[in-house]
Write an enzyme that holds these catalytic residues in place. Structure first.
Site, short mmCIF file in Angstrom:
data_model
loop_
_atom_site.label_atom_id
_atom_site.label_comp_id
_atom_site.label_asym_id
_atom_site.label_seq_id
_atom_site.Cartn_x
_atom_site.Cartn_y
_atom_site.Cartn_z
N GLY A 175 0.54 6.93 119.45
CA GLY A 175 -0.72 7.65 119.40
C GLY A 175 -0.69 8.92 120.22
O GLY A 175 -1.56 9.78 120.07
N LYS A 183 -13.71 11.19 124.43
CA LYS A 183 -14.89 10.93 123.58
C LYS A 183 -15.53 9.59 123.93
O LYS A 183 -16.75 9.42 123.79
CB LYS A 183 -14.51 10.99 122.10
CG LYS A 183 -14.50 12.40 121.54
CD LYS A 183 -13.60 13.29 122.36
CE LYS A 183 -13.59 14.74 122.06
NZ LYS A 183 -12.63 15.48 122.91
N ILE A 204 -11.87 21.84 127.07
CA ILE A 204 -11.57 20.68 127.90
C ILE A 204 -12.38 20.72 129.18
O ILE A 204 -13.00 19.73 129.58
CB ILE A 204 -10.06 20.60 128.22
CG1 ILE A 204 -9.25 20.39 126.93
CG2 ILE A 204 -9.78 19.47 129.20
CD1 ILE A 204 -7.75 20.44 127.13
N GLU A 253 -14.30 30.23 136.25
CA GLU A 253 -13.71 30.80 135.03
C GLU A 253 -13.43 32.28 135.26
O GLU A 253 -14.29 33.03 135.68
CB GLU A 253 -14.66 30.62 133.85
CG GLU A 253 -14.27 31.34 132.57
CD GLU A 253 -12.88 30.97 132.08
OE1 GLU A 253 -12.05 31.89 131.93
OE2 GLU A 253 -12.62 29.78 131.85
N HIS A 300 -33.17 12.57 103.06
CA HIS A 300 -34.23 12.92 104.02
C HIS A 300 -34.72 11.65 104.72
O HIS A 300 -34.89 10.62 104.08
CB HIS A 300 -35.40 13.57 103.28
CG HIS A 300 -36.56 13.89 104.17
ND1 HIS A 300 -36.57 14.97 105.02
CD2 HIS A 300 -37.76 13.24 104.35
CE1 HIS A 300 -37.72 14.99 105.69
NE2 HIS A 300 -38.46 13.95 105.29
#
Length: 474
Positions: free
Chosen positions: A44, A56, A190, A209, A450
């Protein structure tokens, strides 16, 4: 004891069992080829074990806890407590199930699995080392080879991942405890995803940043939505600063930054997470033995058939360059396996979607309006805000919008930019539209259930034709 060496032959050798490699191996085996898959660590790859899946899992868990704690308006009054050890256990169990599934799928399709590190001897042979002393080795002769060795986090000067105080994304996703303070270096996808996770876990997060905004490469009206929500979570942004060093202090550490003008700032913290990008892994392959030279950035250049400059050697996934996405790797793996089996197959990057699992999510595919114009189109644009979506209102997630870009002459869908809840899911519909050369008329005339968030895609397509019902056409 003496060295142990065995020899074997295979039609297709796949090096690396990430989302590009194991998919390529299975597809090649489905074509009736004898396939051998070599993996040095875990089936994986990084995606499943240390990247996409664990991140996640954390995002889902922390979203659940955060949303429950913020649901007073809905009449839900709770104060969730997070058990980090239990969350880690849940995440690890999920990963174990997936890695076991990958291994079983490979075996069920007849793929031979070998654990170890592969390096080229020449254009038709590799050695696979299965121990640190190089005393247990397998020699594999092959006709075609697919390289899928992936990538690793970029390390910046002064921040060594071997130091306990310095985290890579992998370290952050295996953390046993939540730091009270966290400095994140890098506001790419990330850095932004993990900043959001730790803010929801209770960390005081500061993002450093060098550029002047988060999520470079995305349009400002998209990043503005994500940045606003991040600020509401307490994330502090420091743009135009680069991390130069860290040093220990009495109560944790401090990170020193510097601007282009030489102005220095200091940020006390408990941990520093460096998330400034990823770089390909090729140095263990001895590529010079087959006359293959990576680019300056370390990538292996390929054509639309995933072939390298050595005709019978293919490269897929992160090692083959941008876009460095797991689903891109899988598609490249399928293309490489098809071509290796003598079947016609090519890559088409125009329909590859991208997603950022921030809060809210971002999903994009194809061209922006500016990109379409630069390519000679006269684009039309349709937009639908989630605040006008009945389903979004019932979930409390009304931030963001769907934007559809189409060719003004014939109406063909060229791209989409979505920021909002479930954007990573919604963008798939537009990717299919682009793949099928569908028009905004066809997208708009497709009846959508809907109430759903997907109706926003339909309404954006209608808006491109000035026919939207639930938002003003301007």
């Amino acid at each position: 004891m003496g060295a142990k060496e065995t020899t074997t032959e295979t039609d297709v050798l796949v090096i690396g069992a990430g989302p590009g490699g194991y998919v390529a191996a299975i597809r090649a085996a489905q074509h009736g080829l004898d396939v051998t898959l070599v993996e040095k660590e875990a089936y994986g790859g990084v995606c499943l074990n240390h990247g996409c899946i664990p991140s996640k899992a954390y995002i889902s868990a922390t979203d659940l806890a955060h949303d429950a704690g913020q649901a007073a308006e809905m009449g839900i009054l709770v104060d969730p407590a997070i058990d980090m050890a239990k969350m880690q256990e849940w995440k690890s169990n999920s990963i174990s199930r997936l890695t076991d599934t990958v291994e079983k799928l490979c075996k069920a399709n007849g793929v031979s699995l070998i654990e170890g590190m592969a390096s080229f001897v020449d254009e038709t042979e590799v050695h696979v080392t299965r121990d640190e002393d190089n005393r247990d080795r397998v020699s594999i002769g092959f006709e075609r080879c697919i390289i899928s060795t992936g990538s690793r986090p970029v390390q910046i000067p002064g921040f060594d991942f071997t130091d306990d105080e310095v985290w890579s994304s992998r370290d952050a996703l295996s953390a046993a405890t939540v730091p009270d303070r966290l400095v994140v270096v890098g506001a790419g996808y990330i850095g932004m995803e993990l900043s959001t996770v730790f803010a929801k876990l209770g960390s005081d997060v500061t993002v450093i940043e060098m550029l002047d905004d988060a999520l470079p490469g995305y349009e400002d009206d998209i990043t503005r939505v994500v940045r606003k929500r991040a600020s509401e979570l307490g994330i502090d942004f420091r743009f135009g600063e680069g991390a130069s060093e860290w040093r220990g202090i009495d109560n944790g550490i401090e990170v020193v930054t510097e601007t282009e003008d030489g102005e220095r700032s200091v940020y006390p913290t408990d941990k520093v997470l460096v998330a400034v990008g990823r770089q390909p892994v090729t140095e263990t392959l001895d590529l010079e033995q087959i006359g293959l030279e990576p680019t300056e950035q370390g990538f292996l250049e390929t054509d639309r058939h995933a072939r390298t400059d050595v005709e019978h050697v293919f490269a897929v996934g992160d090692v083959a360059g941008e876009p460095m996405l797991a689903h891109t790797a899988s598609k490249e793996g399928i293309v490489a396996a098809d071509v290796a089996a003598g079947k016609p197959s090519t890559m088409d990057n125009r329909t590859i979607p991208a997603a950022v699992f921030t809060d809210p999510e971002i999903g994009t595919v194809g061209l922006t309006a500016a990109e379409a114009e630069s390519e000679g189109f006269d684009p039309i644009v349709g937009t639908f805000p989630f605040r006008a979506s009945s389903r979004a209102l019932t979930t409390g997630e009304t931030e963001g919008f769907v934007r559809i870009v189409a060719d003004g002459e014939c109406g063909t869908v060229l791209g989409a930019q979505i920021v909002g809840a479930e954007a990573s899911e919604l963008v798939a519909e537009v990717a299919l539209a682009i793949e099928l050369d569908a028009t905004v008329e066809e997208l708009a005339s497709t009846v959508h259930t809907h109430p759903t968030l997907a109706e926003a895609v339909m309404e954006a397509a209608e808006n491109a034709r000035d026919r939207a019902i639930h938002t003003l056409n301007r």
